[in-house]
Motif scaffolding. Structure first.
Motif, short mmCIF file in Angstrom:
data_model
loop_
_atom_site.label_atom_id
_atom_site.label_comp_id
_atom_site.label_asym_id
_atom_site.label_seq_id
_atom_site.Cartn_x
_atom_site.Cartn_y
_atom_site.Cartn_z
N SER A 104 0.85 -1.20 0.00
CA SER A 104 0.00 0.00 0.00
C SER A 104 0.88 1.24 0.00
CB SER A 104 -0.90 0.04 1.24
OG SER A 104 -1.72 -1.09 1.30
N ASN A 105 0.48 2.24 -0.78
CA ASN A 105 1.22 3.50 -0.85
C ASN A 105 2.70 3.24 -1.13
OD1 ASN A 105 1.44 6.28 -0.84
ND2 ASN A 105 1.94 6.36 1.33
N VAL A 106 2.95 2.43 -2.18
CA VAL A 106 4.30 2.01 -2.54
C VAL A 106 4.69 2.63 -3.88
CG1 VAL A 106 5.72 -0.01 -3.11
CG2 VAL A 106 4.02 -0.16 -1.30
N ASN A 107 5.90 3.13 -3.98
CA ASN A 107 6.42 3.68 -5.23
C ASN A 107 7.00 2.53 -6.04
OD1 ASN A 107 7.77 4.90 -7.32
ND2 ASN A 107 8.82 6.40 -6.06
N LEU A 108 6.34 2.16 -7.14
CA LEU A 108 6.78 1.07 -7.98
C LEU A 108 7.37 1.58 -9.30
CD1 LEU A 108 3.81 -1.40 -7.38
CD2 LEU A 108 6.09 -1.48 -6.36
N THR A 109 7.86 2.81 -9.32
CA THR A 109 8.45 3.39 -10.52
C THR A 109 9.59 2.52 -11.03
OG1 THR A 109 7.90 5.60 -9.73
CG2 THR A 109 9.56 5.46 -11.45
N LYS A 110 9.52 2.15 -12.29
CA LYS A 110 10.55 1.37 -12.98
C LYS A 110 10.80 -0.01 -12.35
CE LYS A 110 12.92 5.36 -14.91
NZ LYS A 110 14.20 6.04 -15.11
N VAL A 111 9.84 -0.55 -11.61
CA VAL A 111 9.97 -1.90 -11.06
C VAL A 111 9.80 -2.90 -12.20
CG1 VAL A 111 8.83 -3.61 -9.60
CG2 VAL A 111 9.25 -1.33 -8.72
N ALA A 112 10.62 -3.92 -12.22
CA ALA A 112 10.52 -4.98 -13.22
C ALA A 112 10.09 -6.27 -12.52
CB ALA A 112 11.87 -5.19 -13.91
N ILE A 113 9.03 -6.87 -13.01
CA ILE A 113 8.54 -8.14 -12.48
C ILE A 113 8.70 -9.16 -13.60
CG2 ILE A 113 6.54 -9.40 -11.59
CD1 ILE A 113 5.52 -6.73 -10.48
N GLU A 114 9.56 -10.15 -13.38
CA GLU A 114 9.91 -11.10 -14.43
C GLU A 114 9.80 -12.53 -13.91
OE1 GLU A 114 13.91 -9.87 -15.20
OE2 GLU A 114 13.29 -8.08 -16.30
N ASP A 115 9.31 -13.42 -14.76
CA ASP A 115 9.27 -14.86 -14.46
C ASP A 115 8.63 -15.13 -13.11
OD1 ASP A 115 9.69 -17.55 -15.04
OD2 ASP A 115 11.62 -17.58 -14.00
N CYS A 116 7.43 -14.58 -12.91
CA CYS A 116 6.73 -14.70 -11.62
C CYS A 116 5.36 -15.33 -11.78
CB CYS A 116 6.57 -13.32 -10.99
SG CYS A 116 8.13 -12.53 -10.58
N LYS B 179 -3.63 -8.95 -7.58
CA LYS B 179 -4.51 -7.84 -7.94
C LYS B 179 -3.77 -6.52 -7.84
CE LYS B 179 -8.76 -10.04 -6.36
NZ LYS B 179 -9.92 -9.91 -5.45
N ILE B 180 -4.10 -5.63 -8.76
CA ILE B 180 -3.65 -4.25 -8.69
C ILE B 180 -4.90 -3.39 -8.66
CG2 ILE B 180 -2.40 -2.38 -9.84
CD1 ILE B 180 -0.58 -4.49 -11.08
N ASN B 181 -5.04 -2.61 -7.60
CA ASN B 181 -6.24 -1.79 -7.39
C ASN B 181 -7.52 -2.60 -7.57
OD1 ASN B 181 -4.67 0.45 -6.84
ND2 ASN B 181 -4.72 1.18 -8.94
N GLY B 182 -7.50 -3.83 -7.05
CA GLY B 182 -8.68 -4.69 -7.05
C GLY B 182 -8.92 -5.46 -8.33
N VAL B 183 -8.07 -5.29 -9.35
CA VAL B 183 -8.24 -5.96 -10.63
C VAL B 183 -7.20 -7.07 -10.76
CG1 VAL B 183 -8.26 -5.68 -13.14
CG2 VAL B 183 -9.06 -3.82 -11.68
N LEU B 184 -7.66 -8.27 -11.11
CA LEU B 184 -6.73 -9.38 -11.29
C LEU B 184 -5.75 -9.08 -12.42
CD1 LEU B 184 -9.09 -12.47 -10.96
CD2 LEU B 184 -7.13 -11.94 -9.50
N VAL B 185 -4.49 -9.25 -12.16
CA VAL B 185 -3.45 -8.98 -13.16
C VAL B 185 -3.62 -9.92 -14.36
CG1 VAL B 185 -0.95 -9.09 -13.58
CG2 VAL B 185 -1.83 -8.02 -11.51
N THR B 186 -3.99 -11.17 -14.10
CA THR B 186 -4.19 -12.10 -15.21
C THR B 186 -5.30 -11.61 -16.13
OG1 THR B 186 -5.58 -13.43 -13.73
CG2 THR B 186 -3.30 -14.15 -14.03
N GLU B 187 -6.33 -10.96 -15.58
CA GLU B 187 -7.41 -10.39 -16.41
C GLU B 187 -6.89 -9.18 -17.20
OE1 GLU B 187 -10.42 -11.68 -16.97
OE2 GLU B 187 -9.79 -13.36 -15.72
N LEU B 188 -6.04 -8.38 -16.60
CA LEU B 188 -5.45 -7.24 -17.31
C LEU B 188 -4.64 -7.73 -18.50
CD1 LEU B 188 -4.23 -5.07 -14.30
CD2 LEU B 188 -6.14 -4.58 -15.82
#
Length: 88
Positions: free
Chosen positions: A53-65, A71-80
């Motif tokens: 919560s209230n996290v700065n994710l600027t330029k964060v890379a999420i790989e092979d996860c 969920k991001i803001n209540g929306v499933l990432v897989t749906e996005l």
């Protein structure tokens, strides 16, 4: 070898652990507040059921996860991703 007790509030507050390496460490149910993790690297980490919560994710890379149930803001990432792929 000296083992630090990070449950000690005096040690865990205003501590400079920059440049540290944590290997095979159990931090479940730990709370991080006002922490600087700039340029930190996480590999083979279990973040299941963690909340950011209230996290700065600027330029964060999420790989092979595994993003199942994430969920991001209540929306499933897989749906996005599914919606994005349908638009492409």
């Amino acid at each position: 070898m000296h083992l630090a007790n990070l449950r000690d509030p005096l040690l865990a507050t205003n501590a400079d652990l920059s440049g540290s390496q944590f290997t095979n460490v159990d931090l479940h149910e730990t709370r991080f507040e006002d922490v600087n993790l700039t340029e930190a690297e996480f590999t083979d980490i279990n973040f299941s059921e963690a909340k950011f919560s209230n996290v700065n994710l600027t330029k964060v890379a999420i790989e092979d996860c595994n993003l199942e149930g994430m969920k991001i803001n209540g929306v499933l990432v897989t749906e996005l991703f599914r919606a994005y792929e349908e638009k492409a």
